[in-house]
Scaffold this motif. Structure first.
Motif, PDB file in Angstrom:
ATOM      1  N   LEU A 214      -4.954  -1.672  13.246  1.00 37.06           N
ATOM      2  CA  LEU A 214      -5.050  -3.001  13.840  1.00 37.06           C
ATOM      3  C   LEU A 214      -3.891  -3.904  13.416  1.00 37.06           C
ATOM      4  N   SER A 215      -3.258  -3.586  12.302  1.00 36.53           N
ATOM      5  CA  SER A 215      -2.203  -4.435  11.751  1.00 36.53           C
ATOM      6  C   SER A 215      -0.822  -4.033  12.256  1.00 36.53           C
ATOM      7  N   LYS A 216      -0.181  -4.944  12.975  1.00 37.56           N
ATOM      8  CA  LYS A 216       1.199  -4.721  13.426  1.00 37.56           C
ATOM      9  C   LYS A 216       2.137  -4.624  12.222  1.00 37.56           C
ATOM     10  N   THR A 217       1.876  -5.434  11.205  1.00 36.31           N
ATOM     11  CA  THR A 217       2.717  -5.412  10.003  1.00 36.31           C
ATOM     12  C   THR A 217       2.697  -4.032   9.349  1.00 36.31           C
ATOM     13  N   ALA A 218       1.512  -3.432   9.239  1.00 36.51           N
ATOM     14  CA  ALA A 218       1.413  -2.099   8.638  1.00 36.51           C
ATOM     15  C   ALA A 218       2.213  -1.079   9.449  1.00 36.51           C
ATOM     16  N   ILE A 219       2.047  -1.115  10.765  1.00 41.54           N
ATOM     17  CA  ILE A 219       2.786  -0.181  11.629  1.00 41.54           C
ATOM     18  C   ILE A 219       4.295  -0.421  11.508  1.00 41.54           C
ATOM     19  N   ASP A 220       4.711  -1.699  11.479  1.00 37.37           N
ATOM     20  CA  ASP A 220       6.135  -2.017  11.313  1.00 37.37           C
ATOM     21  C   ASP A 220       6.667  -1.512   9.977  1.00 37.37           C
ATOM     22  N   ASN A 221       5.815  -1.531   8.943  1.00 34.82           N
ATOM     23  CA  ASN A 221       6.240  -1.021   7.633  1.00 34.82           C
ATOM     24  C   ASN A 221       6.583   0.463   7.707  1.00 34.82           C
ATOM     25  N   ILE A 222       5.833   1.215   8.497  1.00 35.81           N
ATOM     26  CA  ILE A 222       6.143   2.646   8.668  1.00 35.81           C
ATOM     27  C   ILE A 222       7.491   2.787   9.352  1.00 35.81           C
ATOM     28  N   LYS A 223       7.702   2.004  10.417  1.00 40.81           N
ATOM     29  CA  LYS A 223       8.983   2.059  11.154  1.00 40.81           C
ATOM     30  C   LYS A 223      10.161   1.747  10.240  1.00 40.81           C
ATOM     31  N   LYS A 224       9.972   0.795   9.331  1.00 41.05           N
ATOM     32  CA  LYS A 224      11.052   0.420   8.409  1.00 41.05           C
ATOM     33  C   LYS A 224      11.369   1.570   7.456  1.00 41.05           C
ATOM     34  N   ARG A 225      10.339   2.296   7.035  1.00 39.07           N
ATOM     35  CA  ARG A 225      10.548   3.371   6.067  1.00 39.07           C
ATOM     36  C   ARG A 225      11.090   4.644   6.704  1.00 39.07           C
ATOM     37  N   ILE A 226      10.793   4.858   7.972  1.00 38.57           N
ATOM     38  CA  ILE A 226      11.263   6.071   8.647  1.00 38.57           C
ATOM     39  C   ILE A 226      11.583   5.716  10.100  1.00 38.57           C
ATOM     40  N   SER A 227      12.820   5.318  10.309  1.00 36.15           N
ATOM     41  CA  SER A 227      13.238   4.737  11.593  1.00 36.15           C
ATOM     42  C   SER A 227      13.153   5.717  12.763  1.00 36.15           C
ATOM     43  N   ASN A 228      13.187   7.014  12.499  1.00 25.64           N
ATOM     44  CA  ASN A 228      13.137   7.974  13.613  1.00 25.64           C
ATOM     45  C   ASN A 228      11.723   8.475  13.908  1.00 25.64           C
ATOM     46  N   PHE A 229      10.717   7.828  13.307  1.00 24.62           N
ATOM     47  CA  PHE A 229       9.331   8.177  13.640  1.00 24.62           C
ATOM     48  C   PHE A 229       9.106   7.742  15.089  1.00 24.62           C
ATOM     49  N   PRO A 230       8.602   8.633  15.954  1.00 19.97           N
ATOM     50  CA  PRO A 230       8.442   8.272  17.368  1.00 19.97           C
ATOM     51  C   PRO A 230       7.544   7.035  17.549  1.00 19.97           C
ATOM     52  N   GLU A 231       8.117   6.005  18.201  1.00 17.12           N
ATOM     53  CA  GLU A 231       7.389   4.732  18.374  1.00 17.12           C
ATOM     54  C   GLU A 231       6.063   4.905  19.089  1.00 17.12           C
ATOM     55  N   ASN A 232       6.019   5.812  20.065  1.00 19.06           N
ATOM     56  CA  ASN A 232       4.772   5.987  20.831  1.00 19.06           C
ATOM     57  C   ASN A 232       3.673   6.655  20.000  1.00 19.06           C
ATOM     58  N   GLN A 233       4.000   7.096  18.793  1.00 19.02           N
ATOM     59  CA  GLN A 233       3.009   7.692  17.906  1.00 19.02           C
ATOM     60  C   GLN A 233       2.541   6.709  16.825  1.00 19.02           C
ATOM     61  N   LEU A 234       3.071   5.502  16.876  1.00 23.45           N
ATOM     62  CA  LEU A 234       2.654   4.434  15.971  1.00 23.45           C
ATOM     63  C   LEU A 234       1.978   3.378  16.829  1.00 23.45           C
ATOM     64  N   ILE A 235       0.663   3.330  16.759  1.00 24.36           N
ATOM     65  CA  ILE A 235      -0.139   2.549  17.694  1.00 24.36           C
ATOM     66  C   ILE A 235      -0.777   1.352  17.011  1.00 24.36           C
TER      67      ILE A 235
END
Length: 193
Positions: free
Chosen positions: A69-90
């Protein structure tokens, strides 16, 4: 008790995330390290900062999905691993997910939802898993809060909830819990019926 996306987001923004280990949970890491099929489709619901998702992705598992539910949590994953597929972070509600998975990882999600939703959780987990799919992870085996997360539980209650929909392959005291959780967790491995 506000368990909305905004409430969870504020907890991440204010670093009010006492459940966050800052690393992969040792029992889950041990489980991941013995998985051989890197093509399996994995869901981590309520994944938060999801060190588990990052660990899996870095170890060749490319079909890892995280919902929170938290956009911040999902954004934290993106920051740590930039090539994680965005469509798999919901950013969204687990109960709205409409897909099927080989493996779902339970890590402090069950204890974060209102106890009145636990039956819905079990049904949804069963519905999201492919035939022979597994729900694997950790559940607290202690009474915790009654009015806010984390909500506790015990093996007997979990058995009653899961048995109609899952074959319980393992639901035992966890021998390799993170230090502040030792003696307080059950490791579960449940097979969809």
């Amino acid at each position: 008790m506000d368990l909305s996306g905004n409430a969870w987001d504020n907890r991440y923004l204010n670093n009010d995330i006492g459940w966050d280990l800052g690393e992969v949970s040792p029992p889950l890491k041990a489980y991941f390290d013995q998985l051989e099929d890197k093509e399996i489709k994995i869901l981590i619901p309520g994944g938060g900062n999801s060190y588990e998702a990052v660990y899996l992705f870095k170890n060749g598992f490319k079909n890892v999905f995280v919902v929170d539910l938290s956009k911040t949590a999902i954004d934290n994953i993106k920051k740590r691993i930039s090539n994680f597929p965005e469509n798999q972070l919901i950013v969204g509600d687990f109960f709205d997910i409409d897909a099927s998975f080989d493996l779902i990882i339970e890590q402090t999600f069950f204890c974060a939802i209102k106890p009145s939703l636990r039956e819905d959780y079990v049904l949804k987990m069963n519905g999201l898993l492919k035939p022979n799919g597994k729900l694997v992870g950790l559940l607290f085996n202690v009474p915790l809060n009654n009015d806010k997360p984390p909500f506790g539980g015990n093996k007997e209650a979990y058995n009653l909830s899961f048995k109609p929909y899952f074959k319980i392959e393992k639901m035992d005291s966890c021998y390799n819990s993170y230090k502040n959780r030792q003696g307080r967790e059950l490791f579960i491995k449940l097979l969809k019926k």
